[in-house]
Structures are given as structure tokens and as C-alpha cells.
Design an enzyme around this catalytic site. Structure first.
Site, PDB file in Angstrom:
ATOM      1  N   ARG A   1       0.821  -1.210   0.000  1.00  0.00           N
ATOM      2  CA  ARG A   1       0.000   0.000   0.000  1.00  0.00           C
ATOM      3  C   ARG A   1       0.859   1.266   0.000  1.00  0.00           C
ATOM      4  O   ARG A   1       0.480   2.290  -0.591  1.00  0.00           O
ATOM      5  CB  ARG A   1      -0.916  -0.039   1.227  1.00  0.00           C
ATOM      6  CG  ARG A   1      -1.957   1.060   1.276  1.00  0.00           C
ATOM      7  CD  ARG A   1      -3.048   0.672   2.269  1.00  0.00           C
ATOM      8  NE  ARG A   1      -4.048   1.720   2.416  1.00  0.00           N
ATOM      9  CZ  ARG A   1      -4.110   2.534   3.477  1.00  0.00           C
ATOM     10  NH1 ARG A   1      -3.230   2.417   4.453  1.00  0.00           N
ATOM     11  NH2 ARG A   1      -5.055   3.448   3.556  1.00  0.00           N
TER      12      ARG A   1
ATOM     13  N   HIS B   1       0.302   4.495  -2.416  1.00  0.00           N
ATOM     14  CA  HIS B   1       0.075   5.845  -1.894  1.00  0.00           C
ATOM     15  C   HIS B   1       1.213   6.797  -2.253  1.00  0.00           C
ATOM     16  O   HIS B   1       0.999   8.016  -2.270  1.00  0.00           O
ATOM     17  CB  HIS B   1      -0.139   5.794  -0.379  1.00  0.00           C
ATOM     18  CG  HIS B   1      -1.522   5.351   0.002  1.00  0.00           C
ATOM     19  ND1 HIS B   1      -2.241   5.903   1.038  1.00  0.00           N
ATOM     20  CD2 HIS B   1      -2.338   4.407  -0.540  1.00  0.00           C
ATOM     21  CE1 HIS B   1      -3.430   5.321   1.119  1.00  0.00           C
ATOM     22  NE2 HIS B   1      -3.502   4.407   0.179  1.00  0.00           N
ATOM     23  N   ASP B   2       2.381   6.273  -2.518  1.00  0.00           N
ATOM     24  CA  ASP B   2       3.482   7.125  -2.990  1.00  0.00           C
ATOM     25  C   ASP B   2       3.275   7.503  -4.457  1.00  0.00           C
ATOM     26  O   ASP B   2       3.314   8.679  -4.827  1.00  0.00           O
ATOM     27  CB  ASP B   2       4.828   6.411  -2.813  1.00  0.00           C
ATOM     28  CG  ASP B   2       6.001   7.298  -3.205  1.00  0.00           C
ATOM     29  OD1 ASP B   2       5.984   8.491  -2.836  1.00  0.00           O
ATOM     30  OD2 ASP B   2       6.928   6.815  -3.875  1.00  0.00           O
TER      31      ASP B   2
ATOM     32  N   VAL C   1       0.714  10.260  -5.724  1.00  0.00           N
ATOM     33  CA  VAL C   1       0.901  11.663  -5.337  1.00  0.00           C
ATOM     34  C   VAL C   1       2.176  12.197  -5.995  1.00  0.00           C
ATOM     35  O   VAL C   1       3.287  11.957  -5.515  1.00  0.00           O
ATOM     36  CB  VAL C   1       0.973  11.799  -3.803  1.00  0.00           C
ATOM     37  CG1 VAL C   1       1.063  13.273  -3.405  1.00  0.00           C
ATOM     38  CG2 VAL C   1      -0.251  11.157  -3.161  1.00  0.00           C
TER      39      VAL C   1
ATOM     40  N   GLY D   1       3.728  11.133  -8.500  1.00  0.00           N
ATOM     41  CA  GLY D   1       4.610  10.101  -9.028  1.00  0.00           C
ATOM     42  C   GLY D   1       5.333   9.293  -7.969  1.00  0.00           C
ATOM     43  O   GLY D   1       5.307   9.611  -6.775  1.00  0.00           O
TER      44      GLY D   1
ATOM     45  N   GLU E   1       3.331  14.150   3.691  1.00  0.00           N
ATOM     46  CA  GLU E   1       2.080  13.503   3.293  1.00  0.00           C
ATOM     47  C   GLU E   1       1.541  12.516   4.334  1.00  0.00           C
ATOM     48  O   GLU E   1       0.432  12.006   4.199  1.00  0.00           O
ATOM     49  CB  GLU E   1       2.295  12.771   1.952  1.00  0.00           C
ATOM     50  CG  GLU E   1       2.633  13.720   0.817  1.00  0.00           C
ATOM     51  CD  GLU E   1       3.230  13.036  -0.411  1.00  0.00           C
ATOM     52  OE1 GLU E   1       3.089  11.798  -0.528  1.00  0.00           O
ATOM     53  OE2 GLU E   1       3.829  13.730  -1.241  1.00  0.00           O
TER      54      GLU E   1
ATOM     55  N   ASN F   1      -3.696   8.797   4.776  1.00  0.00           N
ATOM     56  CA  ASN F   1      -2.512   8.184   5.380  1.00  0.00           C
ATOM     57  C   ASN F   1      -2.499   8.196   6.903  1.00  0.00           C
ATOM     58  O   ASN F   1      -1.978   7.280   7.531  1.00  0.00           O
ATOM     59  CB  ASN F   1      -1.248   8.886   4.878  1.00  0.00           C
ATOM     60  CG  ASN F   1      -1.032   8.715   3.382  1.00  0.00           C
ATOM     61  OD1 ASN F   1      -1.380   7.676   2.820  1.00  0.00           O
ATOM     62  ND2 ASN F   1      -0.486   9.730   2.730  1.00  0.00           N
TER      63      ASN F   1
ATOM     64  N   HIS G   1      -6.386  -5.858  -2.453  1.00  0.00           N
ATOM     65  CA  HIS G   1      -7.184  -6.045  -1.241  1.00  0.00           C
ATOM     66  C   HIS G   1      -7.494  -7.520  -0.978  1.00  0.00           C
ATOM     67  O   HIS G   1      -8.311  -7.837  -0.121  1.00  0.00           O
ATOM     68  CB  HIS G   1      -8.476  -5.226  -1.323  1.00  0.00           C
ATOM     69  CG  HIS G   1      -8.269  -3.761  -1.095  1.00  0.00           C
ATOM     70  ND1 HIS G   1      -9.289  -2.844  -1.125  1.00  0.00           N
ATOM     71  CD2 HIS G   1      -7.135  -3.047  -0.847  1.00  0.00           C
ATOM     72  CE1 HIS G   1      -8.797  -1.635  -0.894  1.00  0.00           C
ATOM     73  NE2 HIS G   1      -7.501  -1.728  -0.731  1.00  0.00           N
ATOM     74  N   THR G   2      -6.830  -8.391  -1.694  1.00  0.00           N
ATOM     75  CA  THR G   2      -6.874  -9.817  -1.359  1.00  0.00           C
ATOM     76  C   THR G   2      -6.065 -10.082  -0.086  1.00  0.00           C
ATOM     77  O   THR G   2      -6.161 -11.152   0.507  1.00  0.00           O
ATOM     78  CB  THR G   2      -6.312 -10.667  -2.516  1.00  0.00           C
ATOM     79  OG1 THR G   2      -6.296 -12.040  -2.129  1.00  0.00           O
ATOM     80  CG2 THR G   2      -4.888 -10.294  -2.879  1.00  0.00           C
TER      81      THR G   2
ATOM     82  N   THR H   1      -9.240 -15.783   2.405  1.00  0.00           N
ATOM     83  CA  THR H   1      -7.798 -16.060   2.575  1.00  0.00           C
ATOM     84  C   THR H   1      -7.070 -14.733   2.779  1.00  0.00           C
ATOM     85  O   THR H   1      -6.392 -14.233   1.883  1.00  0.00           O
ATOM     86  CB  THR H   1      -7.229 -16.783   1.342  1.00  0.00           C
ATOM     87  OG1 THR H   1      -7.645 -16.056   0.154  1.00  0.00           O
ATOM     88  CG2 THR H   1      -7.717 -18.207   1.235  1.00  0.00           C
TER      89      THR H   1
END
Length: 321
Positions: free
Chosen positions: A62, A66-67, A70, A72, A88, A94, A193-194, A244
Site C-alpha cells: 500500500r 500511496h506514494d 501523489v 509520481g 504527506e 494516510n 485487497h486480497t 484467505t
């Protein structure tokens, strides 16, 4: 309407050119001579972190997302606030949510020992994301490297650029499109999100207020650990994939088909809209999901990297040199 379409096409071309010009300088063999022990050093540290806490694999993956969203993939997310600098980390997507920064510190320290001043924090995020996926049973790929670290960060860009868990399908599509990623890329990347967990605050409204696209027994299960009233159990966790939660597979998409997506934004991918067919395909074909996930991860890693003499190679990922 025609002018809107033309403007959208022009924007897409400009974003593609921005991505293409810098990403052409990234390569899978970038550190082959300057830091030959990079991959084994990072993999060992990521494995150790996941051995201590399985959830950390999802948290590290993640961080890369998230990097990159924003300004690049430039390591800007990792910069700490100072008296004269707002980073950030305290942006809405965050704060109390993004985690794993200490693991990145450990990896950076280990890499600095084998090749000081060579590998950027932005590239460490990219390799760490790949290793986390592989360790948890997902696909492998060659990571393009050569990014440099930003000297700036933008809390406002983090607030506006990272789609929240309350997003509807149109918002998700437009957020990804703004960084050059297609609807298919968006659905594939959502498959991250698995693995991982979400806080009660991020799914409370869904499990108490939504009914049409929510399995009733699933809602009751989640309500047992996420009280209705705000301020009570806000930080209680639930797995994003109830089947799982610690294995990178395609069960996330099977959950969506069964109306068991945890976040509002998850279930939006299978809710009678344009993404339904992609979700159905991934739920039936794990290899198709894996292949498209890899393609989308490489594309995401190409978003506006700093290369050449732009930026710097930080010695400490938390602060400028």
C-alpha cells in the site's frame, strides 16, 4: 460534449507523455553493477518483517500505491513533517492508516550497508511492494528501477489524489485515469485487497447503511467487531478478504460477486457498472488477474519518476539530505 471528449483525450495524451518520457529511463538492470546485492538484501528484510507480522506485506504494498498516486513514484510519502515542512503522512488517506515506515527504514539501512548512497527510497518502495506480493503467494515480475527521491511532498495532493474508501465507481475510474491508469488497471490493482486489514472507521457506514449490494450474514459478522457508534471500536480490524486474508489470490473478486466486499469502494467494482465484467473474469480466472495485476503494477511504477539529475538519493528516507 464533443469539446469535453477532446479535452479528456488531450489530458490523457499529456499524462502518457509525462509518464513515458521519464519511465523510458527506468530499467530492470539499473543497479546490476552499482548494487548487485540489492534484491537479496531487500527480500531478506521483507521476509523478516512479514514473518513477524503477516499484515505487513499488505501495508508495504500500500505504501507504494500511496506514494505513486501523489506526484509520481518519488518517495515523497516517506518524508516526516518538520517545523518548516509538511509531508504527506498526515494527509487524510494516510494518517492512522499508512504503516510500515519503520520496516522501510530497516530495509534502507540494510541496503546502505551493501551499497551506500546508491539506491533511492522510491526504488526501495517498488522492490518491497513486489517482494511482499511474491512472499504472500502472488505473481513475480521484474521491477523497473532508476527512480530518484523527491525533495518535496504535498499533503494537499495526497488528500485529493488518493481515492478514499467511500469512492463510487466514477471517482475510482477518474482517480486512476488522472495518473494514466485504465479501468482494467484499477480493478486489477484493487485486487491488492486480497491481503491486508481495514479499520472499522473505513467500513462502518457500509455495514450499517448499505443493503442492496451487501450480503446480510456478512454484514452481521462484521458488525460484531465494529460497533455502530463512532468513537467506539474505531481501530478494530477486519480482513479485506474474508476467505484467505493472508494469501495473494483471486478470492477478493469472488467475494465481490457474492456481495461481500468490505469497503464501499470495493463493492463498487461489482455493482451493475462498467467494471462488473472484469471482476467476473478475475473471479473465474486467477491467471488472468495475476497477469493484469503485474501489468498494472509496472504501469503504476512508471508514473512520473524523477530520473537523471532530478531529485536526490536520500541517505535517510524520512528526511532530505
Amino acid at each position: 460534449m464533443a469539446s469535453l471528449k477532446i479535452n479528456a483525450i488531450v489530458l490523457f495524451i499529456l499524462v502518457s507523455l509525462l509518464i513515458g518520457s521519464s519511465s523510458a529511463q527506468l530499467s530492470t538492470g539499473f543497479y546490476s553493477k552499482s548494487c548487485p546485492k540489492l534484491y537479496q538484501t531487500v527480500k531478506s528484510a521483507v521476509q523478516s518483517a512479514i514473518n513477524k507480522e503477516t499484515r505487513m506485506g499488505a501495508s508495504l504494498l500500500r505504501l507504494f500505491f500511496h506514494d505513486c498516486f501523489v506526484n509520481g513514484c518519488d518517495g515523497s510519502l516517506l518524508l516526516d513533517d518538520t517545523s518548516s515542512f509538511t509531508g504527506e503522512k498526515r494527509a487524510a488517506p494516510n494518517v492512522n492508516s499508512a504503516r510500515g515506515f519503520e520496516v522501510i527504514d530497516n530495509i534502507k539501512s540494510a541496503v546502505e550497508k551493501v551499497c551506500p548512497g546508491v539506491v533511492s527510497c522510491a526504488d526501495i518502495l517498488a522492490v518491497t511492494a513486489r517482494d511482499s506480493v511474491v512472499i504472500l503467494g502472488g505473481p513475480n515480475w521484474n521491477v523497473k528501477l532508476g527512480r530518484r527521491d523527491s525533495r518535496t511532498a504535498s499533503q494537499s495532493a495526497a488528500n485529493s489524489g488518493i481515492p478514499p474508501a467511500t469512492s463510487n465507481l466514477n471517482r475510482l475510474i477518474s482517480s486512476f485515469s488522472a495518473v494514466g491508469l485504465s479501468t482494467k488497471d484499477m480493478v486489477a490493482l484493487s485486487g491488492a485487497h486480497t491481503i491486508g486489514q481495514a479499520r472499522c472507521t473505513s467500513f462502518r457506514a457500509r455495514i450499517y447503511n448499505e443493503t442492496n449490494n451487501l450480503d446480510a450474514s456478512f454484514a452481521r459478522t462484521r458488525q460484531s467487531n465494529c460497533p455502530r457508534s463512532s468513537g467506539s471500536g474505531d481501530n478494530n480490524l477486519a480482513p479485506l478478504d474474508l476467505q484467505t486474508p493472508n494469501k495473494f489470490d483471486n478470492n477478493y473478486f469472488k467475494n465481490l460477486v457474492d456481495k461481500k466486499g468490505l469497503l464501499h469502494s470495493d463493492q463498487q467494482l461489482f455493482n451493475g457498472g462498467s467494471a462488473d465484467s472484469i471482476v467476473t473474469s478475475y473471479s473465474n480466472n486467477p491467471s488472468s488477474f495475476s497477469s493484469d495485476f503485474v501489468t498494472a503494477m509496472i504501469k503504476m511504477g512508471d508514473i512520473r519518476p524523477l530520473t537523471g539529475s532530478n531529485g536526490e538519493i536520500r541517505k535517510n528516507c524520512r528526511r532530505l539530505n
